[in-house]
Design a protein around this motif. Structure first.
Motif, PDB file in Angstrom:
ATOM      1  N   GLU A  61      -2.221  12.717  -3.432  1.00 25.45           N
ATOM      2  CA  GLU A  61      -0.910  12.753  -2.005  1.00 25.45           C
ATOM      3  C   GLU A  61      -2.493  13.461  -1.051  1.00 25.45           C
ATOM      4  O   GLU A  61      -2.355  14.570  -1.745  1.00 25.45           O
ATOM      5  N   GLU A  80       0.627  -1.145  -0.044  1.00 30.45           N
ATOM      6  CA  GLU A  80      -0.090  -0.188  -0.224  1.00 30.45           C
ATOM      7  C   GLU A  80       0.320   1.391   0.287  1.00 30.45           C
ATOM      8  O   GLU A  80       1.614   1.526   0.700  1.00 30.45           O
ATOM      9  N   ASN A  81       0.697   2.200  -0.647  1.00 29.51           N
ATOM     10  CA  ASN A  81       1.296   3.819  -1.662  1.00 29.51           C
ATOM     11  C   ASN A  81       0.467   4.911  -0.576  1.00 29.51           C
ATOM     12  O   ASN A  81      -0.909   4.490  -0.937  1.00 29.51           O
ATOM     13  N   THR A  82       0.606   5.528  -0.576  1.00 30.17           N
ATOM     14  CA  THR A  82       0.135   7.014   0.756  1.00 30.17           C
ATOM     15  C   THR A  82      -0.156   7.884  -0.800  1.00 30.17           C
ATOM     16  O   THR A  82      -1.300   8.535  -0.617  1.00 30.17           O
TER      17      THR A  82
END
Length: 230
Positions: free
Chosen positions: A138, A110-112
């Motif tokens: 973002e 999971e990437n922010t």
């Protein structure tokens, strides 16, 4: 008349030239982004300083139209292919299996920061202005991002800044660049930080820098996008 980014590209070599370019770009940032980046920037100043009066609209409105990944015929790794792979990997399992790229770019958990598009054309086509490499999201902000491949490209950091400032003129996107961890451009940024380059510090107030952490596991390259300094 030339665009500033084209002039910087021609003067690309040499630390002295790069420093002069950074100073010029920092001055433009402070004037054009005084009231904020994105939709709040002063496009009139950007047009004057970046395009040297050469900006002209074709009158055409363009939108991203991607119908799926196109499998390359060879294994050569280019910025365009990296961006496309980051966006499309695993969205078409059969094409991914047959792809000859030496590295296939897979999101590492999971990437922010989310990649929401690639090769984004201008909404209004402008003479001499190309597309945006990647769009990052973002939180509630969308960043237009200029990238270069990890190695094999020796464009200066000042050129990356000049390009994304040019490509985000007349858009609502926040300007940003992204460099690959330990790659050529990341090493140049580390040098600028360690030397305390004042113009680089001024630019960073307005143009966000991300770096792409990655590691290879066989034919897969797992990547994660993080803001520089975190």
């Amino acid at each position: 008349m030339a665009h500033l980014k084209d002039e910087i590209r021609k003067m690309n070599k040499g630390d002295g030239v790069v420093s002069a370019s950074l100073r010029k770009l920092a001055d433009i940032c402070e004037k054009a982004y005084e009231n904020g980046t994105g939709k709040n920037k002063n496009n009139a100043i950007l047009k004057e300083k970046l395009f040297d009066g050469a900006i002209k609209s074709s009158g055409l409105v363009s939108c991203p139209k991607h119908n799926g990944c196109i499998r390359p015929l060879d294994s050569k790794e280019t910025e365009k292919r990296i961006c496309r792979c980051m966006y499309y990997f695993e969205k078409n399992e059969e094409i991914c299996k047959e792809c000859p790229l030496t590295r296939k770019w897979k999101k590492d958990g999971e990437n922010t920061i989310e990649i929401i598009d690639y090769e984004v054309p201008k909404r209004v086509a402008l003479r001499g202005v190309g597309g945006i490499d990647l769009l990052f999201k973002e939180g509630d902000k969308e960043y237009a991002v200029e990238i270069k491949r990890p190695e094999g490209n020796t464009d200066s950091i000042s050129l990356m800044f000049a390009e994304i400032m040019t490509y985000t003129c007349e858009t609502d996107y926040e300007p940003a660049i992204a460099v690959f961890e330990n790659g050529f451009h990341h090493r140049k940024i580390v040098k600028l930080i360690e030397s305390g380059n004042e113009d680089f510090i001024r630019i960073r107030k307005y143009i966000k820098i991300f770096y792409i952490k990655y590691h290879d596991e066989g034919e897969l390259t797992y990547y994660r996008v993080v803001p520089l300094g975190k």
